[in-house]
Design an enzyme around this catalytic site. Sequence first.
Site, PDB file in Angstrom:
ATOM      1  N   ILE A  60      16.895 -36.360  70.905  1.00 48.54           N
ATOM      2  CA  ILE A  60      16.480 -37.370  69.920  1.00 48.54           C
ATOM      3  C   ILE A  60      15.077 -37.051  69.436  1.00 48.54           C
ATOM      4  CG2 ILE A  60      15.951 -39.828  69.577  1.00 48.54           C
ATOM      5  CD1 ILE A  60      18.271 -40.527  71.396  1.00 48.54           C
ATOM      6  N   ALA A 105       9.850 -35.945  70.608  1.00 48.42           N
ATOM      7  CA  ALA A 105      11.296 -35.851  70.833  1.00 48.42           C
ATOM      8  C   ALA A 105      11.557 -35.946  72.326  1.00 48.42           C
ATOM      9  CB  ALA A 105      11.838 -34.523  70.312  1.00 48.42           C
ATOM     10  N   LYS A 106      12.791 -36.095  72.699  1.00 46.75           N
ATOM     11  CA  LYS A 106      13.168 -36.022  74.107  1.00 46.75           C
ATOM     12  C   LYS A 106      14.643 -35.678  74.186  1.00 46.75           C
ATOM     13  CE  LYS A 106      11.027 -36.747  78.090  1.00 46.75           C
ATOM     14  NZ  LYS A 106       9.598 -36.627  78.401  1.00 46.75           N
ATOM     15  N   GLY A 107      15.018 -35.064  75.293  1.00 50.02           N
ATOM     16  CA  GLY A 107      16.417 -34.759  75.514  1.00 50.02           C
ATOM     17  C   GLY A 107      16.815 -35.242  76.888  1.00 50.02           C
ATOM     18  N   ASP A 146      11.116 -32.096  82.299  1.00 56.18           N
ATOM     19  CA  ASP A 146      10.881 -33.508  82.647  1.00 56.18           C
ATOM     20  C   ASP A 146      11.589 -33.729  83.992  1.00 56.18           C
ATOM     21  OD1 ASP A 146       9.784 -36.180  81.560  1.00 56.18           O
ATOM     22  OD2 ASP A 146      11.822 -36.745  82.090  1.00 56.18           O
TER      23      ASP A 146
END
Length: 418
Positions: A60, A105-107, A146
């Site tokens: 995202i 963003a991050k996944g 992360d």
Amino acid sequence: MVAAYNPYDNVLRVVDNAARILGYQPGEYEAIKYPERELQVSIPVQMHDGSVKVFEGYRIQHSTSRGPAKGGIRYHWNVNKDEVRALAAWMTFKCAVVNIPYGGAKGGVVVDPEKLTSEELRHLTRRFTAMILPIIGPDKDIPAPDVGTNPEIMGWIMDTYSMMRGHCVPGVVTGKPVQIGGAPGRKEATGRGVVITTGNILAKHGMDIADATFAIQGMGNVGGTAARLLHERNARILGVGDVSGAVFNPDGLDITAIMAHLGEGKLLESHCAEGVRHITNGELLGLDVSVLIPAALENQINESNVGDIKTKFIVEGANGPTTVEADAQLEKMGVVVVPDILANAGGVVVSYFEWVQNIQSMSWTEADNNAKLTEIMNRSFNDVWDISHEKGVSLRTGAYLIAVKRVVEAKKNRGIWP
Ligand code: NAD
């Protein structure tokens, strides 16, 4: 009744408050309340027993207004879309508060990586990378580690992307092993930044790390590194916790022994030493210490346990560990909270150095990376401290005043296309 926790609602409430203080009309900041792009994928993996499992994954992108999107990839059984959205937005505001030219963003993949073999994990990572490949790249969106991911996994992401592009692209991901373009010091950078920030907040109150006592929740990359660096600076760490529970010693824990225990792949529940008592994670958060560092997951300090908090300072190593309600209560209780978007920004700052070096085919030393990290963390801390005191608001609100303004002004300068 306590409302169901939605981390993205938390983000919106904090942003709304900052925008109101900044005097923005709703239309001026409406766009930053929505993620720009969301990709959900179903990742089939052939398991070692021949069966096929399908994992749910997300990438995202909250904002690309100030630069390419940037943010980690989480492997955890509890990943969900609202969590990834919130983590992506926090990245936007984190990059803005330390003023590096990235969006956020991050996944995430819904998986317990401990339950996969190394080969299954590699297959999952390669397939996930291939499925998000259309939206990532060194100019578009740059992943990083992360919770549940590490340099080895970043190496697989870089290799998969490079294989599919037909040439080596180190700048597609940060937090890689140093042998393939990773920045020396990146792995420790978030924990190092937490310790720099802790030193800064204590100094503002006439204290030093060596005079303070600590409790740390989470002993992974962030919490483990912070514990080690604080220990090296003669801090007394009374309690530390992980997913299995926590350990406590009123005279101070032997962090070197604990790190060696964890380094063997064991959990704290099996750590034994003279003077060490096993306590729950709830008891850990309620310890009477000078500084509490939550460095595990979001929503740890909430309406149900905020009344138990006895510390004077909270330095947020994790993203979103404190809910909006708990944050307001802590302010009334006189607890000083250094917010996540400032305190844990060290990782993305050194990720930025890594990317800058990759795209220029340069390599800096660990000393260079650490010196520049210290400079940015100190400058950002002082910016947040000054605006918070000028406006008479909490450090969290101060950090968001800086961050929201930078993102909104970037959007205004670009204009809305077409
Ligand atoms: P990690 O996977 O290395 O470590 C997570 C730690 O939290 C482990 O010790 C684990 O046992 C513990 N934990 C997990 N669930 C728990 C629970 N329910 N209760 C107590 N402890 C629990 O992850 P990390 O990279 O250290 O990330 C920790 C936090 O810091 C996350 O919020 C992450 O988003 C944030 N963060 C990480 C980075 C980074 O560079 N890795 C950067 C900025 C922010």
